[in-house]
Design a protein around this motif. Structure first.
Motif, PDB file in Angstrom:
ATOM      1  N   MET A  92      20.071 -45.471  -4.114  1.00 38.09           N
ATOM      2  CA  MET A  92      19.760 -46.200  -2.904  1.00 38.09           C
ATOM      3  C   MET A  92      20.118 -47.668  -3.110  1.00 38.09           C
ATOM      4  N   ARG A  93      20.711 -48.225  -2.066  1.00 46.98           N
ATOM      5  CA  ARG A  93      21.027 -49.644  -2.041  1.00 46.98           C
ATOM      6  C   ARG A  93      20.440 -50.212  -0.754  1.00 46.98           C
ATOM      7  N   ILE A  94      19.956 -51.433  -0.814  1.00 48.07           N
ATOM      8  CA  ILE A  94      19.340 -52.063   0.346  1.00 48.07           C
ATOM      9  C   ILE A  94      20.211 -53.197   0.851  1.00 48.07           C
ATOM     10  N   GLU A  95      20.422 -53.226   2.160  1.00 46.29           N
ATOM     11  CA  GLU A  95      21.102 -54.338   2.819  1.00 46.29           C
ATOM     12  C   GLU A  95      20.128 -54.917   3.832  1.00 46.29           C
ATOM     13  N   LEU A  96      20.105 -56.239   3.949  1.00 43.55           N
ATOM     14  CA  LEU A  96      19.207 -56.901   4.889  1.00 43.55           C
ATOM     15  C   LEU A  96      19.984 -57.634   5.967  1.00 43.55           C
ATOM     16  N   TYR A  97      19.461 -57.627   7.163  1.00 39.69           N
ATOM     17  CA  TYR A  97      19.969 -58.438   8.263  1.00 39.69           C
ATOM     18  C   TYR A  97      18.962 -59.571   8.441  1.00 39.69           C
ATOM     19  N   GLU A  98      18.990 -60.514   7.505  1.00 45.27           N
ATOM     20  CA  GLU A  98      17.982 -61.565   7.426  1.00 45.27           C
ATOM     21  C   GLU A  98      17.847 -62.389   8.699  1.00 45.27           C
ATOM     22  N   GLU A  99      18.938 -62.556   9.420  1.00 44.87           N
ATOM     23  CA  GLU A  99      18.900 -63.386  10.625  1.00 44.87           C
ATOM     24  C   GLU A  99      17.985 -62.814  11.701  1.00 44.87           C
ATOM     25  N   LYS A 100      17.657 -61.529  11.603  1.00 50.08           N
ATOM     26  CA  LYS A 100      16.770 -60.885  12.581  1.00 50.08           C
ATOM     27  C   LYS A 100      15.312 -60.841  12.127  1.00 50.08           C
ATOM     28  N   CYS A 101      15.020 -61.236  10.886  1.00 51.06           N
ATOM     29  CA  CYS A 101      13.673 -61.133  10.333  1.00 51.06           C
ATOM     30  C   CYS A 101      12.694 -62.005  11.119  1.00 51.06           C
ATOM     31  N   CYS A 102      11.528 -61.442  11.416  1.00 53.76           N
ATOM     32  CA  CYS A 102      10.486 -62.188  12.131  1.00 53.76           C
ATOM     33  C   CYS A 102       9.339 -62.598  11.207  1.00 53.76           C
ATOM     34  N   GLY A 103       9.414 -62.227   9.932  1.00 59.57           N
ATOM     35  CA  GLY A 103       8.388 -62.624   8.967  1.00 59.57           C
ATOM     36  C   GLY A 103       7.087 -61.858   9.084  1.00 59.57           C
ATOM     37  N   GLY A 104       7.145 -60.630   9.573  1.00 57.33           N
ATOM     38  CA  GLY A 104       5.936 -59.834   9.749  1.00 57.33           C
ATOM     39  C   GLY A 104       5.237 -59.456   8.453  1.00 57.33           C
ATOM     40  N   GLY A 105       5.998 -59.269   7.380  1.00 55.26           N
ATOM     41  CA  GLY A 105       5.425 -58.989   6.071  1.00 55.26           C
ATOM     42  C   GLY A 105       5.107 -57.544   5.760  1.00 55.26           C
ATOM     43  N   GLN A 106       5.375 -56.630   6.681  1.00 58.79           N
ATOM     44  CA  GLN A 106       5.083 -55.222   6.408  1.00 58.79           C
ATOM     45  C   GLN A 106       5.876 -54.704   5.209  1.00 58.79           C
ATOM     46  N   CYS A 107       7.086 -55.204   5.035  1.00 60.45           N
ATOM     47  CA  CYS A 107       7.911 -54.763   3.907  1.00 60.45           C
ATOM     48  C   CYS A 107       7.267 -55.134   2.577  1.00 60.45           C
ATOM     49  N   VAL A 108       6.706 -56.330   2.513  1.00 57.09           N
ATOM     50  CA  VAL A 108       6.059 -56.791   1.286  1.00 57.09           C
ATOM     51  C   VAL A 108       4.814 -55.960   0.988  1.00 57.09           C
ATOM     52  N   GLU A 109       4.071 -55.636   2.016  1.00 52.83           N
ATOM     53  CA  GLU A 109       2.880 -54.808   1.823  1.00 52.83           C
ATOM     54  C   GLU A 109       3.243 -53.403   1.365  1.00 52.83           C
ATOM     55  N   ALA A 110       4.332 -52.855   1.903  1.00 51.58           N
ATOM     56  CA  ALA A 110       4.733 -51.481   1.566  1.00 51.58           C
ATOM     57  C   ALA A 110       5.423 -51.384   0.212  1.00 51.58           C
ATOM     58  N   ALA A 111       6.233 -52.392  -0.132  1.00 50.45           N
ATOM     59  CA  ALA A 111       7.021 -52.337  -1.369  1.00 50.45           C
ATOM     60  C   ALA A 111       7.084 -53.722  -2.019  1.00 50.45           C
TER      61      ALA A 111
END
Length: 66
Positions: A1-20
């Protein structure tokens, strides 16, 4: 698995940090996503998939290995 981010769309919700938290973090100044590991080990794959599903703006794109 490889992860790509579309950072320009990020709203800073933080769910990703909580999950992983071993794979994602947030910048101090604006709360936007920071990718800590673009190719996480298999032990993190389930958490990363959950983070991608929880992301309110769908900035996390997963590229699965063949």
């Amino acid at each position: 698995m490889r992860i790509e981010l579309y950072e320009e769309k990020c709203c800073g919700g933080g769910q990703c940090v909580e999950a992983a938290p071993e794979v994602f973090d947030q910048r101090e100044e604006d709360g936007l996503v920071v990718l800590l590991d673009a190719a996480p080990p298999p032990s993190q794959h389930a958490a990363v998939r959950t983070a991608a599903q929880l992301c309110p703006t769908s900035v996390i794109h997963l590229v699965e290995d063949d």
